[in-house]
Write a protein that holds these residues in place. Structure first.
Motif: not given
Length: 134
Positions: A44-73
């Motif tokens: 887990i990236d930076r235990p206790g750091d909600m902002t950093r964990q949020s950024e990491v999660i959104m980055s992972i989701i962004e890459r998963l979406l992109a791998a399937h031709g999708a975006t956050f839109a």
């Protein structure tokens, strides 16, 4: 457009940054498993750091979406499981960067704990990406 966001006047207005309904009229749906803030080292990236964990999660989701031709839109639903809702603003500030226009439908709940003791959030999404060409 095959996805329509709707907040009908016949129900109470949303009291947050989400929409009541996302109507998908055709095409594929993409269901992503819940994501936590695992770094490249498998920890887990930076235990206790909600902002950093949020950024990491959104980055992972962004890459998963992109791998399937999708975006956050293309995201029509987002579910968030948080261990401390008093820190929701930290997550919300990051999340709002990824949904600058009409937000998707949303569920956010507080949980006693997640499967990893250092994870503060788990986020899953459903997306309606464009149909593949061809």
């Amino acid at each position: 457009m095959r996805v329509t966001i709707d907040n009908p006047p016949t129900v109470p207005a949303t009291n947050g940054y989400y929409s009541h309904v996302a109507h998908v009229t055709s095409g594929p749906l993409l269901f992503l498993s819940g994501q936590v803030a695992f770094g490249e080292d498998g920890e887990i990236d930076r235990p206790g750091d909600m902002t950093r964990q949020s950024e990491v999660i959104m980055s992972i989701i962004e890459r998963l979406l992109a791998a399937h031709g999708a975006t956050f839109a293309d995201v029509v639903n987002i579910r968030t499981f948080a261990t401390d809702l008093s820190r929701l603003r930290e997550y919300g500030e990051i999340r709002s960067r990824y949904f600058p226009k009409e937000p998707p439908t949303s569920t956010t709940v507080e949980v006693a704990r997640l499967f990893h003791p250092d994870a503060l959030l788990e986020v899953e999404v459903i997306a309606a990406p464009p149909a593949p060409a061809g």
